[in-house]
Design a protein around this motif. Sequence first.
Motif, PDB file in Angstrom:
ATOM      1  N   VAL A  33      43.672  58.874  18.354  1.00 47.79           N
ATOM      2  CA  VAL A  33      44.393  59.759  17.595  1.00 47.79           C
ATOM      3  C   VAL A  33      45.380  59.928  17.749  1.00 47.79           C
ATOM      4  O   VAL A  33      45.956  60.803  18.797  1.00 47.79           O
ATOM      5  CB  VAL A  33      44.075  61.434  16.729  1.00 47.79           C
ATOM      6  N   ASN A  34      47.184  60.153  17.173  1.00 50.80           N
ATOM      7  CA  ASN A  34      48.034  60.188  17.617  1.00 50.80           C
ATOM      8  C   ASN A  34      48.589  61.257  16.796  1.00 50.80           C
ATOM      9  O   ASN A  34      48.216  61.954  15.967  1.00 50.80           O
ATOM     10  CB  ASN A  34      49.201  58.600  17.246  1.00 50.80           C
ATOM     11  N   GLY A  35      50.074  61.255  17.468  1.00 49.88           N
ATOM     12  CA  GLY A  35      50.676  62.656  16.865  1.00 49.88           C
ATOM     13  C   GLY A  35      50.914  62.947  15.358  1.00 49.88           C
ATOM     14  O   GLY A  35      50.313  63.817  14.581  1.00 49.88           O
ATOM     15  N   LEU A  36      50.775  61.807  15.026  1.00 52.69           N
ATOM     16  CA  LEU A  36      51.184  61.637  13.087  1.00 52.69           C
ATOM     17  C   LEU A  36      50.304  62.591  12.920  1.00 52.69           C
ATOM     18  O   LEU A  36      49.907  62.735  11.661  1.00 52.69           O
ATOM     19  CB  LEU A  36      52.420  60.306  12.962  1.00 52.69           C
ATOM     20  N   GLN A  37      49.083  61.132  13.167  1.00 53.51           N
ATOM     21  CA  GLN A  37      47.429  60.650  12.090  1.00 53.51           C
ATOM     22  C   GLN A  37      47.266  62.519  11.758  1.00 53.51           C
ATOM     23  O   GLN A  37      46.826  63.048  11.616  1.00 53.51           O
ATOM     24  CB  GLN A  37      46.891  60.022  12.975  1.00 53.51           C
ATOM     25  N   ALA A  38      47.454  63.318  14.083  1.00 53.19           N
ATOM     26  CA  ALA A  38      47.124  65.153  13.839  1.00 53.19           C
ATOM     27  C   ALA A  38      47.865  65.807  12.271  1.00 53.19           C
ATOM     28  O   ALA A  38      46.912  66.444  11.980  1.00 53.19           O
ATOM     29  CB  ALA A  38      47.027  65.255  15.068  1.00 53.19           C
TER      30      ALA A  38
END
Length: 103
Positions: free
Chosen positions: A8-13
Amino acid sequence: CSFLLYAVNGLQARTFGVWTLLSSVIRCLCAIDIRNRTLYHITLFTFFLALAHFLSEVFIYHTAALTVGVMAPLMVASFSIMGMLIGLQYLEVEALSQNKKKN
């Protein structure tokens, strides 16, 4: 049964965090003004979306295992949908009795 693990990247989180915050605000507003039918329907829809999201992650995309961490939101969404559908019937009966009193 193997499950794929995706990072999970920062944008998804952050997107998931904003969705969680938005649905929480909607649900709190509904709790404050539970007789607002539009808000009630929107709140009910948020629980259907949550249920569909977690079910799809487990059974369609296989990105989540059926663990306690996934079962908890599934149970909350399911019980909330059932409770809100029962409450919706009460609100409709209450609205009909209010209309009869006015006439």
